[in-house]
Design a protein around this motif. Structure first.
Motif, mmCIF file in Angstrom:
data_model
loop_
_atom_site.group_PDB
_atom_site.id
_atom_site.type_symbol
_atom_site.label_atom_id
_atom_site.label_comp_id
_atom_site.label_asym_id
_atom_site.label_seq_id
_atom_site.Cartn_x
_atom_site.Cartn_y
_atom_site.Cartn_z
ATOM 1 N N PHE A 43 32.221 48.162 42.622
ATOM 2 C CA PHE A 43 31.660 46.821 42.478
ATOM 3 C C PHE A 43 31.542 46.427 41.003
ATOM 4 N N LEU A 44 31.074 47.335 40.172
ATOM 5 C CA LEU A 44 30.951 47.082 38.741
ATOM 6 C C LEU A 44 32.320 46.824 38.119
ATOM 7 N N SER A 45 33.324 47.586 38.512
ATOM 8 C CA SER A 45 34.694 47.379 38.012
ATOM 9 C C SER A 45 35.213 46.015 38.424
ATOM 10 N N LEU A 46 34.914 45.613 39.646
ATOM 11 C CA LEU A 46 35.346 44.314 40.144
ATOM 12 C C LEU A 46 34.676 43.179 39.358
ATOM 13 N N VAL A 47 33.393 43.333 39.080
ATOM 14 C CA VAL A 47 32.662 42.325 38.302
ATOM 15 C C VAL A 47 33.223 42.249 36.887
ATOM 16 N N ILE A 48 33.477 43.361 36.257
ATOM 17 C CA ILE A 48 34.044 43.386 34.905
ATOM 18 C C ILE A 48 35.427 42.739 34.907
ATOM 19 N N PHE A 49 36.236 43.060 35.904
ATOM 20 C CA PHE A 49 37.577 42.473 36.008
ATOM 21 C C PHE A 49 37.465 40.944 36.152
ATOM 22 N N ALA A 50 36.545 40.480 36.995
ATOM 23 C CA ALA A 50 36.352 39.044 37.201
ATOM 24 C C ALA A 50 35.887 38.365 35.909
ATOM 25 N N LEU A 51 35.001 39.029 35.166
ATOM 26 C CA LEU A 51 34.544 38.483 33.894
ATOM 27 C C LEU A 51 35.670 38.397 32.875
ATOM 28 N N VAL A 52 36.511 39.418 32.816
ATOM 29 C CA VAL A 52 37.656 39.407 31.897
ATOM 30 C C VAL A 52 38.589 38.262 32.251
ATOM 31 N N ILE A 53 38.871 38.096 33.547
ATOM 32 C CA ILE A 53 39.730 36.987 33.980
ATOM 33 C C ILE A 53 39.092 35.648 33.606
ATOM 34 N N ALA A 54 37.790 35.518 33.817
ATOM 35 C CA ALA A 54 37.096 34.270 33.481
ATOM 36 C C ALA A 54 37.174 33.985 31.986
ATOM 37 N N VAL A 55 36.999 35.015 31.165
ATOM 38 C CA VAL A 55 37.085 34.845 29.714
ATOM 39 C C VAL A 55 38.491 34.429 29.311
ATOM 40 N N VAL A 56 39.508 35.050 29.903
ATOM 41 C CA VAL A 56 40.903 34.704 29.591
ATOM 42 C C VAL A 56 41.176 33.251 29.971
ATOM 43 N N VAL A 57 40.715 32.829 31.139
ATOM 44 C CA VAL A 57 40.913 31.450 31.577
ATOM 45 C C VAL A 57 40.189 30.484 30.636
ATOM 46 N N LEU A 58 38.980 30.818 30.235
ATOM 47 C CA LEU A 58 38.229 29.968 29.304
ATOM 48 C C LEU A 58 38.913 29.872 27.941
ATOM 49 N N VAL A 59 39.383 30.986 27.420
ATOM 50 C CA VAL A 59 40.075 30.984 26.125
ATOM 51 C C VAL A 59 41.337 30.138 26.209
ATOM 52 N N TYR A 60 42.091 30.299 27.286
ATOM 53 C CA TYR A 60 43.306 29.503 27.471
ATOM 54 C C TYR A 60 42.948 28.012 27.548
ATOM 55 N N GLY A 61 41.896 27.692 28.316
ATOM 56 C CA GLY A 61 41.460 26.298 28.438
ATOM 57 C C GLY A 61 41.018 25.719 27.107
ATOM 58 N N LEU A 62 40.310 26.513 26.318
ATOM 59 C CA LEU A 62 39.877 26.053 24.997
ATOM 60 C C LEU A 62 41.057 25.822 24.064
ATOM 61 N N GLN A 63 42.040 26.705 24.118
ATOM 62 C CA GLN A 63 43.223 26.525 23.277
ATOM 63 C C GLN A 63 43.974 25.257 23.668
ATOM 64 N N LYS A 64 44.079 25.020 24.966
ATOM 65 C CA LYS A 64 44.758 23.818 25.452
ATOM 66 C C LYS A 64 43.967 22.571 25.036
#
Length: 166
Positions: free
Chosen positions: A6-27
């Motif tokens: 569960f902790l690994s899944l949460v960390i993975f989801a957070l990493v994906i969310a951060v990547v999506v946010l960074v991409y959105g900010l760059q755009k």
């Protein structure tokens, strides 16, 4: 074991969310740069148009009574930019004394009743030159129906011969 998964899944989801946010900010940043460039292009186009067309724009803020002038209006009045934008009374005082009542009446009707205006008059420049102009104003009305400001333009009606003599 389940908590590690569960902790690994949460960390993975957070990493994906951060990547999506960074991409959105760059755009978003790229879009903002494009808008800033387009705004600068529009500003330059307006400045060139004013110079070629021998007209300038202005805006009266009814609350402050400050008249914001475009560069060409400053040039037309031979007013130094370092003096800043004039107060309404100063702007009206550039008009020939016999033309001021027309100007004052038009501005007063615009402020009090929201009436747009157009008139021909003469301004006296800082160097004492008399310049025939056409002035137009249109009211900016707030949601309460009161006039917030007046947007306008002033057109230099002098001829090339007039400008050579001056």
């Amino acid at each position: 074991m389940l908590s590690v998964y569960f902790l690994s899944l949460v960390i993975f989801a957070l990493v994906i969310a951060v990547v999506v946010l960074v991409y959105g900010l760059q755009k978003l940043r790229a879009n903002l740069r494009a808008v800033a460039l387009e705004l600068e292009r529009c500003k330059l186009t307006l400045e060139i148009s004013e110079d070629v067309g021998r007209f300038g724009s202005w805006h009266l803020n009814v609350t402050t009574n400050i008249v914001k002038w475009s560069d060409y209006v400053f040039d037309m009045h031979e007013r130094r930019h370092s003096l800043g934008d004039p107060m309404l009374e100063q702007a009206v005082n550039y008009y020939h004394p016999t033309d001021r009542p027309i100007v004052e009446s038009a501005v007063q009707l615009a402020i009090e009743q929201g009436e747009d205006f157009e008139f021909r008059a003469r301004i006296i420049t800082e160097q004492g030159k008399e310049l025939p102009v056409l002035a137009r104003g249109t009211c900016q009305i707030g949601v309460n129906g009161k006039v917030l400001g007046i947007f306008g333009c002033v057109v230099d009606l002098s001829t090339p011969e007039d400008r050579q003599v001056a």
